[in-house]
Design a protein around this motif. Structure first.
Motif, PDB file in Angstrom:
ATOM      1  N   TYR A   1     135.052  24.658  25.951  1.00  0.00           N
ATOM      2  CA  TYR A   1     135.889  23.837  26.835  1.00  0.00           C
ATOM      3  C   TYR A   1     135.101  23.396  28.072  1.00  0.00           C
ATOM      4  CZ  TYR A   1     139.117  23.057  30.696  1.00  0.00           C
ATOM      5  OH  TYR A   1     139.749  22.567  31.802  1.00  0.00           O
TER       6      TYR A   1
ATOM      7  N   GLN B   1     143.978  30.040  30.302  1.00  0.00           N
ATOM      8  CA  GLN B   1     143.817  28.931  29.361  1.00  0.00           C
ATOM      9  C   GLN B   1     144.877  28.998  28.286  1.00  0.00           C
ATOM     10  OE1 GLN B   1     139.860  27.791  27.708  1.00  0.00           O
ATOM     11  NE2 GLN B   1     140.767  28.344  25.772  1.00  0.00           N
TER      12      GLN B   1
ATOM     13  N   VAL C   1     144.657  24.404  31.446  1.00  0.00           N
ATOM     14  CA  VAL C   1     144.153  25.478  32.311  1.00  0.00           C
ATOM     15  C   VAL C   1     145.083  25.580  33.510  1.00  0.00           C
ATOM     16  CG1 VAL C   1     142.251  26.274  33.741  1.00  0.00           C
ATOM     17  CG2 VAL C   1     141.785  25.167  31.546  1.00  0.00           C
TER      18      VAL C   1
ATOM     19  N   LEU D   1     136.607  29.026  25.294  1.00  0.00           N
ATOM     20  CA  LEU D   1     136.549  28.714  26.720  1.00  0.00           C
ATOM     21  C   LEU D   1     135.183  28.150  27.095  1.00  0.00           C
ATOM     22  CD1 LEU D   1     138.015  28.808  29.422  1.00  0.00           C
ATOM     23  CD2 LEU D   1     137.232  31.159  29.724  1.00  0.00           C
TER      24      LEU D   1
END
Length: 306
Positions: free
Chosen positions: A252, A32, A59, A249
């Protein structure tokens, strides 16, 4: 925490086309890559006030590179299209705020044919007639070079001063003082203790996992390090960073899942929610419960389509 398989090294890069950092190129490592004004982002663009603190995430994996909007306020443009999530192609122009980026494939650039392979000879130039002016310039250069050689032969280099025994003794004592000062500092901080030596392998393992983007495993290693040596400075610092990256993350995946659900992409929606559940693992965690309810909703919606 689960084990996340390491991703292959990426051959992608982005170059900033505008702003104070114009011309700077960043290679996109597998995993990422976050972009924004916040100093903790992978790529920090601090001179553009129209970029969010956390604006976009790329990503990178074996399937390619995918950019996603995580700001919720400011736009992400790829070409002239406003996107929430999209796979990138080499040559795409990305715009965040007033800053533009060029996405490119390093391997393709390296494999691009050279001018000679295309039948072009960059060294071939049209012969131009010589003039008297060129002759006079050449004579002048030779005269200046000859004068410089004559003057340099007069100024002989100064003799090198030989080192004495006292000079050597001073250097030896100075080096001993440096070693002793470092040893005293290590003893004061406890770095000579057995606990520090036992904690150090956990830091090394956690740091490797952190570099690979395996933040859950890195957190476990840094916590084990601090349980053995609570004042370990590197473990304290990287534990905070790993926890921050882990939650970024996780956020996300949750944002991406909601966008997939709104776009009726229910298979992708389920996968993103499942990724969040795998990261958390604790069924009583609030985000885990939210992710599971979203996963069940996408599964139900997917079934209603048939």
């Amino acid at each position: 925490m689960s084990s996340i398989a390491p991703l292959p090294q990426s051959s992608y890069a982005i170059t900033i086309l505008s702003g104070a950092d114009k011309g700077v190129t960043y290679q996109l490592v597998a995993g990422q890559v976050s972009i924004g004004r916040n100093p903790d982002n992978t790529i920090v663009v601090s001179d553009d006030p129209k970029i969010s603190r956390n604006h976009a995430v790329i990503v990178v994996g074996s399937h390619g590179a995918q950019i996603s909007d995580v700001s919720g306020k400011n736009k992400v443009l790829v070409g002239s299209d406003e996107v929430t999530s999209r796979m990138l192609n080499p040559g795409d122009i990305i715009q965040l705020g007033e800053t533009r980026f060029l996405f490119k494939n390093i391997a393709q650039l390296a494999d691009a044919p050279k001018p000679e392979s295309l039948g072009l000879n960059p060294s071939r130039r049209r012969n131009r007639p010589k003039s008297k002016m060129n002759f006079y310039i050449l004579v002048g250069v030779i005269a200046v070079l000859f004068a410089w050689l004559l003057s340099s032969s007069v100024n002989k280099p100064a003799a090198v001063k030989l080192r004495t025994d006292s000079d050597a003794e001073m250097d030896i004592n100075s080096n001993k003082e440096i070693v002793e000062a470092i040893q005293l500092a290590n003893a004061r901080d406890g770095r000579n203790s057995s606990q520090y030596k036992e904690a150090q392998p956990n830091f090394i393992k956690g740091f490797r996992d952190y570099r690979k983007g395996q933040y859950d495993r890195a957190i476990e290693s840094f916590q084990a390090c601090l349980s053995l040596f609570p004042s370990h400075p590197q473990c304290q610092r990287y534990l905070r960073l790993a926890e921050k990256k882990f939650h970024e993350l996780l956020q996300y995946h949750m944002v991406l899942a909601n966008k997939y659900k709104a776009q009726n992409q229910f298979a992708a929606c389920k996968a993103s929610y499942r990724n969040a559940m795998v990261m958390i693992k604790n069924p009583s965690d609030k985000i885990y419960i939210e992710a599971k309810s979203g996963h069940d909703a996408c599964r139900a919606l997917e079934g209603d389509r048939f």
